[in-house]
Design an enzyme around this catalytic site. Structure first.
Site, PDB file in Angstrom:
ATOM      1  N   ARG A  97       0.837  -1.184   0.000  1.00  0.00           N
ATOM      2  CA  ARG A  97       0.000   0.000   0.000  1.00  0.00           C
ATOM      3  C   ARG A  97       0.884   1.251   0.000  1.00  0.00           C
ATOM      4  O   ARG A  97       1.963   1.269   0.597  1.00  0.00           O
ATOM      5  CB  ARG A  97      -0.872  -0.014   1.246  1.00  0.00           C
ATOM      6  CG  ARG A  97      -1.848   1.150   1.403  1.00  0.00           C
ATOM      7  CD  ARG A  97      -2.897   1.139   0.341  1.00  0.00           C
ATOM      8  NE  ARG A  97      -4.094   1.912   0.750  1.00  0.00           N
ATOM      9  CZ  ARG A  97      -4.960   2.415  -0.096  1.00  0.00           C
ATOM     10  NH1 ARG A  97      -4.788   2.261  -1.397  1.00  0.00           N
ATOM     11  NH2 ARG A  97      -6.023   3.071   0.329  1.00  0.00           N
ATOM     12  N   THR A 373      -9.889   0.355  -9.410  1.00  0.00           N
ATOM     13  CA  THR A 373      -8.852  -0.545  -8.968  1.00  0.00           C
ATOM     14  C   THR A 373      -8.890  -1.704  -9.950  1.00  0.00           C
ATOM     15  O   THR A 373      -9.790  -1.794 -10.770  1.00  0.00           O
ATOM     16  CB  THR A 373      -9.173  -0.977  -7.521  1.00  0.00           C
ATOM     17  OG1 THR A 373      -9.214   0.187  -6.696  1.00  0.00           O
ATOM     18  CG2 THR A 373      -8.190  -1.966  -6.956  1.00  0.00           C
ATOM     19  N   THR A 391      -4.074  -0.636  -7.280  1.00  0.00           N
ATOM     20  CA  THR A 391      -4.930   0.488  -7.645  1.00  0.00           C
ATOM     21  C   THR A 391      -4.159   1.786  -7.816  1.00  0.00           C
ATOM     22  O   THR A 391      -3.041   1.943  -7.304  1.00  0.00           O
ATOM     23  CB  THR A 391      -6.009   0.689  -6.552  1.00  0.00           C
ATOM     24  OG1 THR A 391      -6.926   1.698  -6.961  1.00  0.00           O
ATOM     25  CG2 THR A 391      -5.387   1.087  -5.229  1.00  0.00           C
ATOM     26  N   ASP A 415      -7.738   8.545   0.625  1.00  0.00           N
ATOM     27  CA  ASP A 415      -8.255   7.477   1.472  1.00  0.00           C
ATOM     28  C   ASP A 415      -7.976   7.713   2.951  1.00  0.00           C
ATOM     29  O   ASP A 415      -8.448   6.948   3.799  1.00  0.00           O
ATOM     30  CB  ASP A 415      -7.665   6.128   1.041  1.00  0.00           C
ATOM     31  CG  ASP A 415      -8.529   5.435   0.001  1.00  0.00           C
ATOM     32  OD1 ASP A 415      -9.653   5.901  -0.247  1.00  0.00           O
ATOM     33  OD2 ASP A 415      -8.085   4.426  -0.569  1.00  0.00           O
ATOM     34  N   SER A 444      -7.470   0.949   3.307  1.00  0.00           N
ATOM     35  CA  SER A 444      -7.933   0.514   1.990  1.00  0.00           C
ATOM     36  C   SER A 444      -9.163  -0.368   2.118  1.00  0.00           C
ATOM     37  O   SER A 444      -9.436  -0.940   3.182  1.00  0.00           O
ATOM     38  CB  SER A 444      -6.814  -0.269   1.287  1.00  0.00           C
ATOM     39  OG  SER A 444      -7.291  -0.876   0.096  1.00  0.00           O
ATOM     40  N   SER A 445      -9.886  -0.486   1.014  1.00  0.00           N
ATOM     41  CA  SER A 445     -11.019  -1.413   0.931  1.00  0.00           C
ATOM     42  C   SER A 445     -10.676  -2.682   0.155  1.00  0.00           C
ATOM     43  O   SER A 445     -11.514  -3.581   0.049  1.00  0.00           O
ATOM     44  CB  SER A 445     -12.207  -0.731   0.242  1.00  0.00           C
ATOM     45  OG  SER A 445     -12.607   0.421   0.914  1.00  0.00           O
ATOM     46  N   GLY A 465     -13.441  -1.461  -7.160  1.00  0.00           N
ATOM     47  CA  GLY A 465     -14.712  -0.851  -6.797  1.00  0.00           C
ATOM     48  C   GLY A 465     -14.663   0.063  -5.599  1.00  0.00           C
ATOM     49  O   GLY A 465     -15.712   0.414  -5.048  1.00  0.00           O
ATOM     50  N   GLY A 466     -13.449   0.450  -5.136  1.00  0.00           N
ATOM     51  CA  GLY A 466     -13.360   1.347  -3.989  1.00  0.00           C
ATOM     52  C   GLY A 466     -14.053   0.760  -2.786  1.00  0.00           C
ATOM     53  O   GLY A 466     -13.861  -0.400  -2.420  1.00  0.00           O
TER      54      GLY A 466
END
Length: 564
Positions: A97, A373, A391, A415, A444-445, A465-466
Site C-alpha cells: 500500500r 482498482t 490500484t 483514502d 484501503s477497501s 470498486g473502492g
C-alpha cells in the site's frame, strides 16, 4: 501496399479476437489459470506458467503487463496487496500500500477555516502517496519466485515498446480522458500517436517512455524505481508541480509481509488481507454474521436476503471506520475481537430481521474510496495461488505524471480521513486510526481473498470498486460457498452495497425486482440504483474434473480468463 493490407488485416484479426462473449465464458485449465482485466495480460501470465514459473512469477508478469494494457488501474505508480497460498496450504500476504510522504500532516488538505482546500486530497500532487507496486512485486518475487526477475518484466516492456492493438473499450476511455483539463497533464497526450490523434481501435498503441522506465526496473530491480534516474525524475516533477514526494521518500519505502486474517465457514477456510486493508476484517465479520443467521435457509435475492446482507454490511462498515487503520501506527487495533465468532454473535443480537437499523453520523461511517482498482487471480500447476488487487484510486489516479517516465501517479491520499474529528452523514470520517501522518499507509477497501478446502485453494477472488470492493467480494464468496453457484454465475449475480454512511442500499439496476424494492422500503431502507457493482476476476477448483475454472466479469470489456 500488399504488406500494409496484410498488416491491417492482422491487426483487425487481433481486434476481433478481443471482442465478444468468448472472453467472459467460463474457462478451464488443468495446469494453471490467470484471470485479469485484459486478455493480453492474462496471456502473459499463462506464458510464464508454461515456462515453469510459479504463481508468484505469473503474478509479477501479469501486474506489470496490466500497467501497460490497463492504465486506468494497472500500475507502477500506485500500490496494493497480495494474498498468497502456497501449495502446502500455508498463507501469507504482501502489503505494498502507498504511504504518506515525510512532509505530510493531519491538516495538510485544510484551509484557514479548517475545510478541505480545492479537493486537494483527491486532485493534484498533494493527493499522491509514495507508490508501492514495484517494491511489493519485487519483494514477493525475491522470496518466493522461481524465474529470473528480468524475464518477468520483459513482456511488459515488449508490449509498451512494440505496442498492442487499441480495443474499443480502451478507446472509449481514451477519448474521454484526453479531453480533461490541462491540470491532468500526462493524460493530454497519453493515448495519442505520432500524428497527434488518439490511437484508433485496431491500431497499435505504443508507450516508449513507459518501456524505458520498465527497462530500468528490469535491469535494477526495486532500485530501478526507488533510486537512480527514475527517482530523480519523480522528485524533479514533484517539485516543479506542487508535490511533496522526494527521493528520500522513495528510498525509504518498503513493502511488508504480513499474516492474513482468517475464519471458517462451513467446511471452508477463508483467508484475506489484514490492515491497512479493511477488506479482510470486514469480509470475515460479515461472513461470521451470515453463519450466525444460517444464510443457507434464506432464499437468494429475496427480501429477507437483501435485508440481512445490508444490515451485516452496515455493522462491519461502522466497525471499520471506528477501529481500523495502518497497524504500524495503531498497534492496539482489536482485530482478533472483530473477526471472532463471539463478536458475530453479539453483533447479531441487535440485528432486527424485520426492520432496518439507522446509521448514526455522530459516531462512525464510511471512508472515501475511488472505484478504479483492478484485480487478478492466478493459480499454478502445483496449487500455489495468488489473489492480487492493486490500484491508482480514481480512474487514472491523479491524472498526472512525467512524460519522461510514462506512468500515472495515484491519488490515494484521499483514502485518509481528511478532517480530524469530523464525521458527517454524507460519509466524511474523522476518526483517529486513519488520520494522515508521515510514512503512514492509508486505509484501503481492497479485499484479495483465497478460500481453501482441505488446505488447498478452492476459490481465488477479488474485485475493484473502492468502498464497494468488500461487499462485492463478500457476496461472491457467499454465492459460491452458501448457494453453490459456479464461478461465472456467482460473479454475474445481483450485488448490493451498504457502507453505514450514507445510510442507503445501492443495488444493480434491473437485477432486483420491484416487489422486493417495495418490501425493503417498507422495512425502512433507502434504495439507490446503480449500473454495476464490482469487476470480479475469479478461479475455483472443480474436484470432479480435476481442473481449475476461471471467469472474468463481463463488466470488464477486455478481461479474460486464460487456462492451460
Amino acid at each position: 501496399m500488399k504488406s500494409k493490407i496484410l498488416l491491417n488485416l492482422s491487426l483487425f484479426a487481433l481486434l476481433i479476437s478481443s471482442l465478444g462473449t468468448s472472453l467472459h465464458a467460463q474457462t478451464y485449465g488443468k495446469n494453471g489459470m490467470v484471470v485479469s482485466d485484459h486478455h493480453l495480460s492474462s496471456e502473459v501470465g499463462v506464458s510464464i506458467l508454461k515456462k515453469g514459473g510459479n504463481a508468484i512469477d505469473a503474478a509479477v508478469a501479469t501486474a506489470l503487463s496490466l500497467a501497460v494494457t490497463h492504465p486506468e488501474a494497472g500500475n507502477i505508480g500506485g500500490g496494493g496487496f497480495i494474498v498468497f497460498m502456497k501449495a502446502d496450504g500455508d498463507v501469507t500476504t504482501f502489503d505494498f500500500r502507498e504511504k504518506a510522504p515525510l512532509a505530510a500532516s493531519p491538516t495538510m488538505f485544510l484551509d484557514e477555516n479548517g475545510e478541505i482546500r480545492d479537493n486537494s486530497n483527491h486532485k493534484g500532487l498533494l493527493s499522491v502517496g509514495v507508490p508501492g507496486t514495484v517494491a511489493g512485486l519485487y519483494q514477493a518475487h525475491q522470496k518466493y519466485g522461481k524465474l529470473p526477475w528480468g524475464e518477468l518484466v520483459q513482456p511488459a516492456i515488449d508490449q509498451a515498446k512494440n505496442g498492442f492493438p487499441m480495443s474499443f473499450g480502451l478507446y472509449r476511455a481514451a477519448l474521454q480522458v484526453s479531453k480533461r483539463d490541462s491540470s491532468y497533464d500526462i493524460l493530454q497526450n497519453f493515448f495519442r500517436g505520432p500524428d497527434g490523434e488518439v490511437v484508433a481501435p485496431g491500431e497499435l498503441w505504443k508507450q516508449p517512455a513507459l518501456a524505458q522506465t520498465l527497462e530500468a526496473i528490469r535491469d535494477q530491480g526495486r532500485d530501478g524505481f526507488y533510486k537512480g534516474a527514475v527517482a530523480e525524475e519523480i522528485e524533479r516533477y514533484m517539485k516543479a508541480n506542487g508535490g511533496i514526494i522526494t527521493q528520500e521518500d522513495l528510498a525509504k519505502y518498503e513493502a511488508v509481509e504480513r499474516k492474513p486474517v482468517k475464519t471458517t465457514f462451513k467446511d471452508f477456510e477463508i483467508f484475506s488481507m489484514p490492515p491497512p486493508s479493511s477488506g479482510g476484517v470486514a469480509l470475515i465479520e460479515i461472513m461470521n454474521l451470515m453463519e450466525e443467521a444460517d444464510i443457507s435457509k434464506i432464499e437468494f435475492n429475496s427480501t429477507a436476503y437483501v435485508h440481512l446482507v445490508a444490515e451485516a454490511m452496515r455493522r462491519a462498515f461502522a466497525d471499520r471506520a471506528e477501529f481500523l487503520g495502518d497497524p504500524d501506527f495503531n498497534p492496539e487495533m482489536p482485530i482478533d475481537h472483530l473477526i471472532s465468532k463471539d463478536f458475530a454473535k453479539s453483533r447479531f443480537e441487535n440485528l432486527d430481521l424485520t426492520q432496518a437499523s439507522k446509521s448514526d453520523s455522530s459516531k462512525f461511517g464510511q471512508l472515501y474510496g475511488g472505484d478504479h482498482t483492478t484485480h487478478f487471480s492466478v493459480i499454478d500447476k502445483d496449487g500455489n495461488a495468488i489473489s492480487l488487487t492493486y490500484t491508482l484510486e480514481n480512474s487514472y489516479g491523479a491524472g498526472m505524471g512525467s512524460d519522461k517516465l510514462g506512468f500515472i501517479f495515484n491519488n490515494e491520499m484521499g483514502d485518509f480521513n481528511p478532517v480530524p474529528g469530523i464525521t458527517t452523514s454524507t460519509g466524511q470520517i474523522g476518526s483517529d486510526p486513519n488520520l494522515v501522518a508521515p510514512e503512514k499507509r492509508m486505509l484501503s477497501s481492497m479485499t484479495p481473498t483465497i478460500v481453501a478446502k482441505d488446505h488447498k485453494p478452492y476459490l481465488v477472488i477479488g474485485s475493484p470498486g473502492g468502498r464497494t470492493i468488500i461487499n462485492t467480494v463478500f457476496q461472491t464468496v457467499l454465492n459460491v460457498l452458501a448457494y453453490d453457484m459456479r464461478i461465472d454465475r456467482a460473479i454475474e449475480a445481483m450485488k448490493i452495497h451498504h457502507q453505514w454512511l450514507p445510510d442507503r442500499i445501492l443495488y444493480e439496476r434491473n437485477l432486483l425486482s420491484p416487489d422486493t424494492r417495495d418490501a425493503l422500503e417498507a422495512m425502512g431502507h433507502t434504495l439507490i440504483p446503480t449500473t454495476n457493482i464490482g469487476v470480479l476476476m475469479g478461479i475455483t477448483y472443480d474436484a470432479r474434473l480435476r481442473a481449475y475454472v476461471g471467469a472474468a466479469d463481463s463488466a470488464s470489456e477486455d478481461g479474460a480468463a486464460k487456462g492451460y
